[in-house]
Scaffold this active site. Structure first.
Site, PDB file in Angstrom:
ATOM      1  N   VAL A  70      -7.286   3.096  -0.944  1.00  0.00           N
ATOM      2  CA  VAL A  70      -5.906   2.499  -1.018  1.00  0.00           C
ATOM      3  C   VAL A  70      -6.548   1.381   0.074  1.00  0.00           C
ATOM      4  O   VAL A  70      -6.893   1.156   0.699  1.00  0.00           O
ATOM      5  CB  VAL A  70      -5.041   3.172  -0.543  1.00  0.00           C
ATOM      6  CG1 VAL A  70      -4.846   4.478  -1.512  1.00  0.00           C
ATOM      7  CG2 VAL A  70      -5.243   3.355   1.022  1.00  0.00           C
ATOM      8  N   GLU A  71      -5.391  -0.138  -0.343  1.00  0.00           N
ATOM      9  CA  GLU A  71      -5.607  -1.549   0.504  1.00  0.00           C
ATOM     10  C   GLU A  71      -6.935  -1.582   0.164  1.00  0.00           C
ATOM     11  O   GLU A  71      -7.086  -2.460   1.472  1.00  0.00           O
ATOM     12  CB  GLU A  71      -4.675  -1.181   1.708  1.00  0.00           C
ATOM     13  CG  GLU A  71      -3.615  -0.870   2.162  1.00  0.00           C
ATOM     14  CD  GLU A  71      -3.150  -0.878   3.523  1.00  0.00           C
ATOM     15  OE1 GLU A  71      -3.135  -1.708   4.133  1.00  0.00           O
ATOM     16  OE2 GLU A  71      -1.948  -0.191   3.320  1.00  0.00           O
ATOM     17  N   GLY A  72      -7.650  -1.870  -0.843  1.00  0.00           N
ATOM     18  CA  GLY A  72      -8.781  -2.361  -0.668  1.00  0.00           C
ATOM     19  C   GLY A  72      -9.322  -1.508  -0.792  1.00  0.00           C
ATOM     20  O   GLY A  72      -9.391  -0.843   0.077  1.00  0.00           O
TER      21      GLY A  72
END
Length: 827
Positions: free
Chosen positions: A500-502
């Site tokens: 997540v988040e990249g």
């Protein structure tokens, strides 16, 4: 020699001046003085004259602006403008959205360590510490992770109520809007502590305090939006989520296919101008229980209701969950870690323009808003989660390795286990320092775009490695799930933080060096901006300043990299004490090497560099390890240079240096232009590679710290929930360690006597009785051994279940049929 001496004098003067980054005029003056000295000492007059002529030929055009700018700078500016790769709006926004802190020094090739060491020690206020010791501690005591992850797949209602009442969703919302007004450092401390007991609870609290409606409203919301929504978000009347990712836009969030059409529609019983949204989102944390949804979409105005612009761009809006056409409530199930997460769909969802975050003025500015806030959230939530997990795993695995015995020895005495414990200890120390450093940067008012990507990638990767080693040490204890298991869910959840988040693969290969090469470089961004100036004279003047500053720095870095490589960083000015000065010198070396590699890569590859992801990833690794080392050294200084921490610091630094040399070696061996790679190797590694992974002796010292009650171990454990209580088996095991250590001599004495006795096999209580009768142990020592046996059993016992207990509750038709609205009401 008389012929060579004048030329050698100029070269040595140039190298000396370049190493210290003296001005060109200083080098010319020193060179001229040396040439005079050469003449007086009998050097060849012809050679001295030729050397002086060459010096003048170089110096005069460069020192006289009236000559330099038209003859040198202007042609180079034309060439530079022609080869400069075009920046997309996305890339330009990403570069302009962050600030540069100490990471810029690491990219310079000559770090100013005083800038790092002068930063204030990260500390909580008295109010923040009281909250951490009060409501946060109380919430941790309420956690029954087995009940959350297996029985309910959710927090119990009383925990949801507590989280809202104590304003866990409003940690960073200012007090004037009903929030707690805490710092980013406090946000880090809360998430770290919660993550050490339950990743579900830490995610539930972390997301509303990172990228979400509250953060965006605080930065860009209108006064009316702030006054209405922030108090409701702070006390939990509104549960927020933010919908960014969709099936066709993950890491490439700028390709959002979700759209909104400017149109008239009904809102509050009246016809108003607004946006009609069509969206398809997934992986949205808190979506199933959200009452307020932040949405990212591309905004269009085909009928020109707002002006002449038809494609307005990415925009952000707040959509109440009960808005007609919005469909939420179903859940994803991320790897048996059931934090609330699910898809959101919408067709013809109408909201007025007043629901745009920031109002109509911020229409089309959504990507800029996201980039500015993403780095803040990325700096805290996932790094803090990893820090809490790794610190807990480190101290509890050390305690377990001391308590658990095989072949009559604590398993922590076996060298194979010590290797794993050392890796756990060193990486927990690094993760703790790195996560705190990025949170502290946000607390100082920075928007750390590059450090946030470094922290997100490396904290989560080190967290994955630590939990793997911890599982290996625990063996069967780690793989049997149940109320007594404190590692299994962390092992299952690890890929979530990686993704997540990249996604980490993209973060490493595209973002760390990709952003750092321009944003952190002392000259590149200045050159790019200068080349885009409208006024021709100003364009030349600014480019001249940046270009020759860049050239001077590049020459200096080449000299410094070669010198440090030749001397293995044994010399050079550096801060620190007798123990750490060598580490600062090593970092000076690799900073210079990174700068040389970065400049050469950009010069030789130009715009193609951003497609050389393997090279970018390796150079990003060097920058990352430099930043991690600086964070660890800062922590060591802030803690008062504790001698007890030295094995942890040394292990982590040696590991980082080895990784830097491995990355540089890989970049040079695979450099796209092979002859350039060979020449760079001679510059960076003139005597070959020397760094090695931490040795066995150092690893044994680091491992011993985890298995021994001491101040260094306590500092490593600081900030995680280790209170020994019924729902915290990890805390109980950790609390046993001092008593286990005290009981070990008694146990050895008893077992030795038992081994040499003729007593037939008996159960343990009978053996103790016989030991007291025979005088091997006293009555007090018998009680001590009984307590040791009880603690050992509590540490090694695993759970078992009736078959029906392992079936999903929906199998019996008891739950699982409530609609989304009812689930939100329960939450």
């Amino acid at each position: 020699m008389a012929i060579v001496l004048p030329f050698l004098s100029i070269l040595l003067a140039g190298a000396f001046a370049a190493y210290h980054r003296w001005r060109l005029a200083t080098w010319v003056a020193i060179s001229a003085a040396l040439l005079v000295a050469c003449g007086l000492l009998g050097a060849s007059g012809t050679a001295t004259a030729v050397a002086a002529a060459l010096l003048a030929l170089v110096a005069v055009p460069l020192l006289v602006p009236a000559i330099r700018k038209p003859l040198v700078t202007a042609p180079l500016l034309k060439f530079y403008t022609r080869i400069l790769p075009p920046l997309s709006d996305t890339e330009r926004t990403a570069l302009e959205s962050g600030t540069v802190g100490f990471e810029g020094q690491l990219f310079s090739g000559k770090p100013d360590w005083s800038q790092l060491l002068s930063q204030p020690k990260p500390q909580l206020t008295a109010e923040e510490q009281a909250y951490l010791d009060g409501p946060c501690e109380q919430l941790c005591r309420m956690v029954d992770d087995w009940d959350i992850t297996h029985v309910r797949a959710d927090l119990p209602p009383e925990m949801w109520e507590f989280v809202k009442r104590e304003k866990f969703f409003g940690l960073n919302i200012p007090k004037e809007y009903g929030g707690l007004g805490f710092s980013a450092l406090m946000n880090h401390k809360v998430i770290q502590k919660l993550a050490s007991i339950s990743s579900v609870v830490s995610s539930t609290v972390g997301v509303p305090n990172s990228l979400g409606p509250a953060e965006l409203l605080m930065h860009y919301g209108t006064d009316e939006q702030k006054a209405h929504y922030l108090p409701r978000l702070a006390d939990g009347r509104e549960v927020p989520c933010f919908a960014l990712t969709g099936p066709f836009a993950g890491s490439d969030a700028t390709s959002i296919p979700d759209y909104g059409i400017v149109a008239m529609g009904e809102w509050g019983g009246a016809q108003v101008l607004g946006i009609r949204l069509t969206l398809d989102k997934r992986y949205i944390t808190l979506a199933p229980v959200a009452t307020l949804v932040g949405v990212a979409f591309r905004m269009y105005d085909p009928d020109g209701l707002l002006g002449d612009k038809r494609d307005i761009g990415i925009s952000l809006a707040l959509v109440p969950a009960d808005t007609p056409g919005l469909e939420i409530g179903r859940r994803h199930f991320p790897l048996n870690t059931p934090f609330q997460n699910g898809p959101i769909h919408g067709d013809g969802v109408f909201v007025p323009l007043s629901q745009l975050i920031g109002g109509e003025d911020y229409a089309g500015k959504g990507w800029q808003m996201l980039m500015e806030c993403l780095s803040i959230g990325r700096s805290i939530t996932l790094p803090s989660t990893a820090s809490g997990g790794t610190k807990m795993a480190a101290v509890v695995t050390g305690a377990y390795a001391r308590i658990r015995k095989q072949f009559g020895l604590s398993v922590g005495r076996f060298e194979g286990v010590q290797e794993a414990l050392a890796r756990i200890a060193g990486k927990a120390y690094a993760t703790s320092a790195l996560s705190q450093a990025t949170a502290a940067a946000v607390s100082r008012g920075e928007n750390p775009a590059v450090p946030s990507t470094i922290a997100k990638y490396h904290c989560t990767e080190m967290g994955r490695e630590v939990v793997k080693d911890a599982m290996d040490v625990h063996g069967g204890k780690g793989i049997i799930l149940g109320p007594r298991n404190y590692l299994g869910r962390g092992w299952q959840a690890t890929p979530i933080s990686i993704t997540v988040e990249g996604a980490n693969i993209m973060t490493r290969s595209l973002m760390i060096f990709g952003q750092g090469a321009i944003l952190c470089h002392p000259w590149v961004l200045k050159e790019m901006k200068a080349a885009q100036r409208e006024d021709p004279r100003e364009r030349v003047d600014r480019f001249d300043h940046a270009l020759f500053g860049h050239i001077g720095a590049a020459i200096s870095n080449a000299v410094r990299a070669w010198w440090f490589g030749l001397t293995f960083s044994a010399f050079g000015a550096a801060p620190g004490d007798g123990y750490t000065r060598r580490y600062y010198r090593k970092l000076n070396r690799y900073s210079a090497a990174l700068a040389v590699m970065a400049d050469t890569s950009m010069l030789m590859l130009g715009g193609k560099l951003k497609f050389k992801e393997s090279l970018s990833g390796r150079l990003g690794d060097v920058l990352s390890q430099l930043y991690i080392c600086s964070a660890m050294l800062k922590r060591y200084e802030d803690e008062g240079r504790p001698e007890g921490d030295q094995p942890l610091l040394a292990w982590a630094i040696h590991d980082a240096v080895n990784k830097m040399e491995t990355a540089l070696s890989g970049a040079l061996r695979n450099f796209p232009i092979r002859p350039v790679g060979w020449l760079l190797w001679l510059l960076v590694f003139p005597l070959g590679r020397r760094a090695q992974a931490p040795g066995d002796r150092l690893s044994r010292r680091a491992a011993a710290l985890l298995m021994t009650p001491c101040d260094a171990r306590a500092r490593l454990a600081d900030g995680v929930f280790l209170t020994p209580c019924a729902n915290n088996p990890a805390g109980r095991i950790d609390s046993y360690l001092p008593k286990v250590v005290l009981a070990e001599p008694v146990e050895r004495k008893f077992l030795k006597a038992l081994k040499h006795s003729d007593i037939e096999a008996l159960d343990f209580p009978a053996q103790l009785d016989e030991g007291v009768r025979e005088g091997w142990i006293t009555a007090e020592e018998r009680a001590q051994l009984e307590e040791l046996r009880a603690m050992t059993l509590d540490a090694i016992t695993v759970d078992d279940f009736e078959p029906w207990e392992l079936r999903a509750s929906s199998y019996y038709g008891d739950f699982g049929r409530d609609d989304a609205a009812e689930r939100r009401d329960v939450a």
